[in-house]
Design a protein around this motif. Structure first.
Motif, short mmCIF file in Angstrom:
data_model
loop_
_atom_site.label_atom_id
_atom_site.label_comp_id
_atom_site.label_asym_id
_atom_site.label_seq_id
_atom_site.Cartn_x
_atom_site.Cartn_y
_atom_site.Cartn_z
N CYS A 21 -14.51 38.60 5.48
CA CYS A 21 -14.39 37.14 5.43
C CYS A 21 -13.38 36.72 6.47
N LYS A 22 -13.88 36.05 7.51
CA LYS A 22 -13.00 35.61 8.60
C LYS A 22 -12.66 34.14 8.38
N ALA A 23 -11.38 33.83 8.48
CA ALA A 23 -10.90 32.49 8.24
C ALA A 23 -10.48 31.83 9.54
N SER A 24 -10.66 30.51 9.59
CA SER A 24 -10.19 29.73 10.73
C SER A 24 -9.76 28.36 10.22
N GLY A 25 -8.88 27.73 11.00
CA GLY A 25 -8.44 26.39 10.63
C GLY A 25 -7.30 26.33 9.63
N LEU A 26 -6.69 27.47 9.34
CA LEU A 26 -5.56 27.50 8.43
C LEU A 26 -4.60 28.59 8.87
N THR A 27 -3.37 28.49 8.41
CA THR A 27 -2.38 29.53 8.71
C THR A 27 -2.65 30.68 7.76
N PHE A 28 -3.55 31.53 8.18
CA PHE A 28 -4.13 32.55 7.30
C PHE A 28 -3.07 33.39 6.60
N SER A 29 -2.05 33.80 7.33
CA SER A 29 -1.06 34.73 6.78
C SER A 29 -0.20 34.10 5.70
N SER A 30 -0.36 32.81 5.44
CA SER A 30 0.44 32.14 4.41
C SER A 30 -0.27 32.08 3.06
N ASN A 73 -4.02 40.32 8.82
CA ASN A 73 -3.56 39.00 9.21
C ASN A 73 -3.69 38.77 10.72
N ALA A 74 -3.67 39.82 11.49
CA ALA A 74 -3.85 39.68 12.94
C ALA A 74 -5.27 39.24 13.29
N LYS A 75 -6.21 39.53 12.39
CA LYS A 75 -7.60 39.17 12.62
C LYS A 75 -8.07 38.03 11.73
N ASN A 76 -7.15 37.47 10.95
CA ASN A 76 -7.51 36.37 10.03
C ASN A 76 -8.68 36.75 9.13
N THR A 77 -8.66 37.95 8.64
CA THR A 77 -9.82 38.48 7.91
C THR A 77 -9.39 39.23 6.65
N ILE A 78 -10.14 39.02 5.58
CA ILE A 78 -10.00 39.87 4.40
C ILE A 78 -11.27 40.70 4.24
#
Length: 121
Positions: A21-30, A73-78
């Motif tokens: 699951c790749k995320a965009s548009g948010l500060t993913f690591s938070s 977190n470097a890839k904004n992915t879980i």
């Protein structure tokens, strides 16, 4: 905010799949992130969740020892590594971000579109 889930498919009982699951548009690591699933005619149920830094992980009893949630977190992915799959794992799997309260409840602010997992011989 967009959450793009992928990796679903058809697998035989006992097999494995890895969802992403790749995320965009948010500060993913938070954000705390979670996986849920919904089978036909059933309510959406919690699968697993992971803290912002990956140090805390929670999973449903039904998947403990078989499924593992992780994040990069470097890839904004879980990810959700699913092993020893059973027919009862068949469902649409959703990723979610930013729970409002307990991470095991489906009260998240952001949801992905879902990816189908079918376990069948």
């Amino acid at each position: 905010v967009q959450l793009q889930a992928s990796g679903g498919g058809l697998v035989r009982p006992g097999g494995s799949l890895k969802l992403s699951c790749k995320a965009s548009g948010l500060t993913f690591s938070s954000y705390v992130m979670g996986w849920f699933r919904q089978a036909p005619g059933k309510e959406r149920e919690f699968v697993a969740a992971i803290s912002w830094n990956g140090n805390l992980r929670y999973s449903a009893d039904s998947v403990k020892g078989r499924f593992t949630i992780s994040r990069d977190n470097a890839k904004n992915t879980i990810y959700l590594q699913m092993n020893s799959l059973k027919p009862e794992d068949t469902a649409v799997y959703y990723c979610a971000a930013d729970p409002q309260g307990v991470p095991s409840l489906p009260n998240y602010n952001f949801w992905g579109q879902g990816t189908q997992v079918t376990v069948s011989s």
